[in-house]
Design a protein around this motif. Sequence first.
Motif, mmCIF file in Angstrom:
data_model
loop_
_atom_site.group_PDB
_atom_site.id
_atom_site.type_symbol
_atom_site.label_atom_id
_atom_site.label_comp_id
_atom_site.label_asym_id
_atom_site.label_seq_id
_atom_site.Cartn_x
_atom_site.Cartn_y
_atom_site.Cartn_z
ATOM 1 N N MET A 36 9.943 10.628 -11.970
ATOM 2 C CA MET A 36 8.736 10.443 -11.198
ATOM 3 C C MET A 36 8.039 9.156 -11.648
ATOM 4 O O MET A 36 8.110 8.772 -12.805
ATOM 5 C CB MET A 36 7.786 11.621 -11.400
ATOM 6 C CG MET A 36 8.348 12.975 -10.966
ATOM 7 S SD MET A 36 8.823 13.024 -9.257
ATOM 8 C CE MET A 36 7.410 13.779 -8.539
ATOM 9 N N ILE A 37 7.346 8.550 -10.707
ATOM 10 C CA ILE A 37 6.595 7.322 -10.984
ATOM 11 C C ILE A 37 5.163 7.496 -10.490
ATOM 12 O O ILE A 37 4.867 8.395 -9.697
ATOM 13 C CB ILE A 37 7.238 6.111 -10.268
ATOM 14 C CG1 ILE A 37 7.216 6.333 -8.752
ATOM 15 C CG2 ILE A 37 8.644 5.856 -10.783
ATOM 16 C CD1 ILE A 37 7.517 5.106 -7.927
ATOM 17 N N ASP A 38 4.296 6.628 -10.953
ATOM 18 C CA ASP A 38 2.965 6.487 -10.373
ATOM 19 C C ASP A 38 2.966 5.141 -9.670
ATOM 20 O O ASP A 38 3.323 4.117 -10.265
ATOM 21 C CB ASP A 38 1.877 6.522 -11.437
ATOM 22 C CG ASP A 38 1.779 7.873 -12.132
ATOM 23 O OD1 ASP A 38 2.199 8.881 -11.538
ATOM 24 O OD2 ASP A 38 1.287 7.913 -13.260
ATOM 25 N N LEU A 39 2.597 5.145 -8.390
ATOM 26 C CA LEU A 39 2.622 3.930 -7.586
ATOM 27 C C LEU A 39 1.190 3.523 -7.260
ATOM 28 O O LEU A 39 0.397 4.348 -6.800
ATOM 29 C CB LEU A 39 3.417 4.168 -6.299
ATOM 30 C CG LEU A 39 3.557 2.984 -5.358
ATOM 31 C CD1 LEU A 39 4.351 1.860 -6.007
ATOM 32 C CD2 LEU A 39 4.229 3.418 -4.062
ATOM 33 N N TYR A 40 0.882 2.254 -7.516
ATOM 34 C CA TYR A 40 -0.432 1.684 -7.231
ATOM 35 C C TYR A 40 -0.229 0.541 -6.247
ATOM 36 O O TYR A 40 0.576 -0.353 -6.501
ATOM 37 C CB TYR A 40 -1.078 1.157 -8.509
ATOM 38 C CG TYR A 40 -1.313 2.241 -9.529
ATOM 39 C CD1 TYR A 40 -2.540 2.877 -9.616
ATOM 40 C CD2 TYR A 40 -0.299 2.639 -10.392
ATOM 41 C CE1 TYR A 40 -2.748 3.886 -10.546
ATOM 42 C CE2 TYR A 40 -0.495 3.643 -11.323
ATOM 43 C CZ TYR A 40 -1.727 4.256 -11.391
ATOM 44 O OH TYR A 40 -1.922 5.257 -12.311
ATOM 45 N N VAL A 41 -0.943 0.572 -5.134
ATOM 46 C CA VAL A 41 -0.825 -0.465 -4.115
ATOM 47 C C VAL A 41 -2.214 -1.048 -3.894
ATOM 48 O O VAL A 41 -3.157 -0.317 -3.586
ATOM 49 C CB VAL A 41 -0.282 0.106 -2.783
ATOM 50 C CG1 VAL A 41 -0.146 -0.992 -1.742
ATOM 51 C CG2 VAL A 41 1.052 0.818 -3.001
ATOM 52 N N TYR A 42 -2.338 -2.366 -4.059
ATOM 53 C CA TYR A 42 -3.654 -2.977 -3.902
ATOM 54 C C TYR A 42 -3.588 -4.148 -2.928
ATOM 55 O O TYR A 42 -2.542 -4.766 -2.737
ATOM 56 C CB TYR A 42 -4.234 -3.391 -5.251
ATOM 57 C CG TYR A 42 -3.401 -4.355 -6.053
ATOM 58 C CD1 TYR A 42 -3.668 -5.717 -6.033
ATOM 59 C CD2 TYR A 42 -2.342 -3.902 -6.836
ATOM 60 C CE1 TYR A 42 -2.902 -6.608 -6.776
ATOM 61 C CE2 TYR A 42 -1.579 -4.785 -7.584
ATOM 62 C CZ TYR A 42 -1.866 -6.136 -7.548
ATOM 63 O OH TYR A 42 -1.101 -7.011 -8.275
ATOM 64 N N TYR A 43 -4.754 -4.419 -2.313
ATOM 65 C CA TYR A 43 -4.841 -5.450 -1.297
ATOM 66 C C TYR A 43 -6.300 -5.785 -1.030
ATOM 67 O O TYR A 43 -7.209 -5.085 -1.465
ATOM 68 C CB TYR A 43 -4.141 -5.013 -0.006
ATOM 69 C CG TYR A 43 -4.451 -3.596 0.424
ATOM 70 C CD1 TYR A 43 -5.545 -3.308 1.232
ATOM 71 C CD2 TYR A 43 -3.646 -2.539 0.022
ATOM 72 C CE1 TYR A 43 -5.823 -2.008 1.623
ATOM 73 C CE2 TYR A 43 -3.915 -1.236 0.403
ATOM 74 C CZ TYR A 43 -5.009 -0.986 1.205
ATOM 75 O OH TYR A 43 -5.291 0.306 1.583
ATOM 76 N N LYS A 44 -6.519 -6.856 -0.289
ATOM 77 C CA LYS A 44 -7.863 -7.336 0.053
ATOM 78 C C LYS A 44 -8.210 -6.938 1.485
ATOM 79 O O LYS A 44 -7.360 -6.969 2.377
ATOM 80 C CB LYS A 44 -7.939 -8.856 -0.064
ATOM 81 C CG LYS A 44 -7.568 -9.402 -1.419
ATOM 82 C CD LYS A 44 -8.635 -9.125 -2.425
ATOM 83 C CE LYS A 44 -8.288 -9.827 -3.745
ATOM 84 N NZ LYS A 44 -9.243 -9.547 -4.775
ATOM 85 N N VAL A 45 -9.484 -6.597 1.665
ATOM 86 C CA VAL A 45 -9.996 -6.183 2.972
ATOM 87 C C VAL A 45 -11.330 -6.889 3.208
ATOM 88 O O VAL A 45 -12.195 -6.883 2.319
ATOM 89 C CB VAL A 45 -10.219 -4.650 3.015
ATOM 90 C CG1 VAL A 45 -10.776 -4.221 4.365
ATOM 91 C CG2 VAL A 45 -8.940 -3.912 2.692
ATOM 92 N N GLY A 66 8.228 4.253 -2.512
ATOM 93 C CA GLY A 66 7.694 2.952 -2.114
ATOM 94 C C GLY A 66 8.151 2.527 -0.729
ATOM 95 O O GLY A 66 7.352 2.033 0.072
ATOM 96 N N GLU A 67 9.412 2.754 -0.419
ATOM 97 C CA GLU A 67 9.934 2.397 0.907
ATOM 98 C C GLU A 67 9.334 3.284 1.990
ATOM 99 O O GLU A 67 9.016 2.824 3.086
ATOM 100 C CB GLU A 67 11.463 2.498 0.928
ATOM 101 C CG GLU A 67 12.157 1.457 0.081
ATOM 102 C CD GLU A 67 12.200 1.817 -1.407
ATOM 103 O OE1 GLU A 67 12.111 3.013 -1.764
ATOM 104 O OE2 GLU A 67 12.304 0.884 -2.215
ATOM 105 N N VAL A 68 9.184 4.576 1.686
ATOM 106 C CA VAL A 68 8.560 5.509 2.632
ATOM 107 C C VAL A 68 7.125 5.080 2.913
ATOM 108 O O VAL A 68 6.675 5.059 4.062
ATOM 109 C CB VAL A 68 8.593 6.958 2.073
ATOM 110 C CG1 VAL A 68 7.775 7.906 2.924
ATOM 111 C CG2 VAL A 68 10.028 7.436 1.939
ATOM 112 N N LEU A 69 6.409 4.707 1.869
ATOM 113 C CA LEU A 69 5.017 4.292 2.013
ATOM 114 C C LEU A 69 4.891 3.023 2.845
ATOM 115 O O LEU A 69 4.026 2.942 3.727
ATOM 116 C CB LEU A 69 4.397 4.084 0.634
ATOM 117 C CG LEU A 69 2.961 3.571 0.632
ATOM 118 C CD1 LEU A 69 2.031 4.533 1.366
ATOM 119 C CD2 LEU A 69 2.493 3.333 -0.784
ATOM 120 N N GLU A 70 5.725 2.044 2.592
ATOM 121 C CA GLU A 70 5.630 0.801 3.359
ATOM 122 C C GLU A 70 5.947 1.022 4.834
ATOM 123 O O GLU A 70 5.314 0.424 5.702
ATOM 124 C CB GLU A 70 6.504 -0.287 2.747
ATOM 125 C CG GLU A 70 5.934 -0.823 1.451
ATOM 126 C CD GLU A 70 4.457 -1.197 1.536
ATOM 127 O OE1 GLU A 70 4.067 -1.985 2.423
ATOM 128 O OE2 GLU A 70 3.665 -0.677 0.717
#
Length: 97
Positions: free
Chosen positions: A1-10, A65-69
Amino acid sequence: MIDLYVYYKVREEDAARLAPRVHAMQARLAAAGSAAAAQLKRRPEARDGLQTWMEVYPAASEGFGEVLEAAAREAGLAEFIQGPRRSEVFTDFTPCA
């Protein structure tokens, strides 16, 4: 299992339109059994009219990650995001014996 963090600007003016899309995407992922404990966070301050947002997916499977994208593309998140979505993967720390 992993912890996935996705960040971006809005852009601040887009925040109210983007948040429901992200929450709906996370709800769909949870309903499919992909991301039960998903979180959406943001930095408390904005800089140059931009907020930094972070999606957090603890205890995700290796291929999540692929599912999320794919889910993000389907949800049309890119319309309201400035620049790329950046992902970071973390695992539990196992101390040396």
